[in-house]
Design an enzyme around this catalytic site. Sequence first.
Site, PDB file in Angstrom:
ATOM      1  N   GLU A  88       0.838  -1.205   0.000  1.00 27.66           N
ATOM      2  CA  GLU A  88       0.000   0.000   0.000  1.00 27.66           C
ATOM      3  C   GLU A  88       0.873   1.255   0.000  1.00 27.66           C
ATOM      4  O   GLU A  88       2.040   1.220   0.328  1.00 27.66           O
ATOM      5  CB  GLU A  88      -0.930   0.027   1.215  1.00 27.66           C
ATOM      6  CG  GLU A  88      -0.336  -0.460   2.530  1.00 27.66           C
ATOM      7  CD  GLU A  88       0.840   0.332   3.034  1.00 27.66           C
ATOM      8  OE1 GLU A  88       0.795   1.579   2.948  1.00 27.66           O
ATOM      9  OE2 GLU A  88       1.805  -0.274   3.522  1.00 27.66           O
TER      10      GLU A  88
ATOM     11  N   GLU B 161       4.578  -0.464   1.555  1.00 31.12           N
ATOM     12  CA  GLU B 161       4.763  -0.625   0.106  1.00 31.12           C
ATOM     13  C   GLU B 161       4.749  -2.088  -0.340  1.00 31.12           C
ATOM     14  O   GLU B 161       4.854  -2.373  -1.526  1.00 31.12           O
ATOM     15  CB  GLU B 161       6.089  -0.005  -0.379  1.00 31.12           C
ATOM     16  CG  GLU B 161       6.262   1.462  -0.105  1.00 31.12           C
ATOM     17  CD  GLU B 161       7.611   1.984  -0.591  1.00 31.12           C
ATOM     18  OE1 GLU B 161       8.351   1.236  -1.271  1.00 31.12           O
ATOM     19  OE2 GLU B 161       7.941   3.147  -0.294  1.00 31.12           O
TER      20      GLU B 161
END
Length: 349
Positions: A174, A317
């Site tokens: 994310e 991430e």
Amino acid sequence: MELLKKTVGEIRPLDKSAMEAARNRIDSLIKPQGSLGKLEELSVQLCGITSKMHPGMGKKAVLVMAADNGVCEEGVASAPQIVTTVQASNIADGITGVGPIAKQAGAEMVVVDVGMAVPTKNPKVLSKSIMNGTSNMAKMPAMTRAQAIKAIEVGIETANDQIGKGVGAIATGEMGIGNTTTSTAVLSVMAGIDPYEITGIGANLPLEKVKGKAYTIKKAIELNRPDRNDPLDVLSKVGGLDIAAMAGIMLACAAKRIPVIIDGYISTVAAIIASEIEPLVKGYMVPSHSSFEKGAAAASRYLGLSPMLNMELRLGEGSGAAMMFNIMECAIAINRDMITFEEGGIDVV
């Protein structure tokens, strides 16, 4: 809603007979039983997921869901929201933390704008935006129930598309300024923990502002009164679009019987939502690492899955999840390439 219902309806338990056969073989490999620890458990799990004694992972992909959070208006984040847009583009270009790790593992990077406040012009970022960031949950629900469902379905659609291209293992990631705030709000409601006990610094929020962040989370929960027994209600009132989309990815992977790797704190909270929607999805989850974010341990405990790595990561991430591809390959290899005592001509009492 139809895609979500269809996906959930396709999720089945792991193949117990395949797992039993795998366990019997692994226990007879030319080593002391249990000496490869969690690698053995992972090997058995992958056999249960795929119904194969020697599964192959196929192509690999890291799916990064990017979205903004209106609660940033309350000063809960150290960076401005435009950083979400900039970093989403950089992630797609492979030049942030997750990029080299995914490249080393041979994994494709897929970045999706599921709700950024400012869309990027980078064509590598897929545009599937539900809204330009959520509403400020400290003043109103973050989104409507319909928007939460649509965000879940964006995750499902993205995962299904990759699986259709031959991807056999997916890592979740994310990007979204303020998403440790929404994650902590969701975890607080689901696990019944006071926000002050689990609120952390996120992306380096000054310590003196952490209490204010916790206060904002508590205020949002008291204002919106999310129903702990309804994960969609919790998600829509105090969650985030990125959390919703990652939950959708997890549901899709379970429906298609492929492993889904859980990243750190925010991904683990998404896993909680997914498992509340359909408990069977947990069998398809591979928890990667213990995030250094304050609420991460509580999230893992509530989910009931123990991360395999502890490297004090807190980047997000999908960076920690991408590391698991190599470990999963090792789990497959031990069962495939080691010989048993019997095959080695060794009698064991």
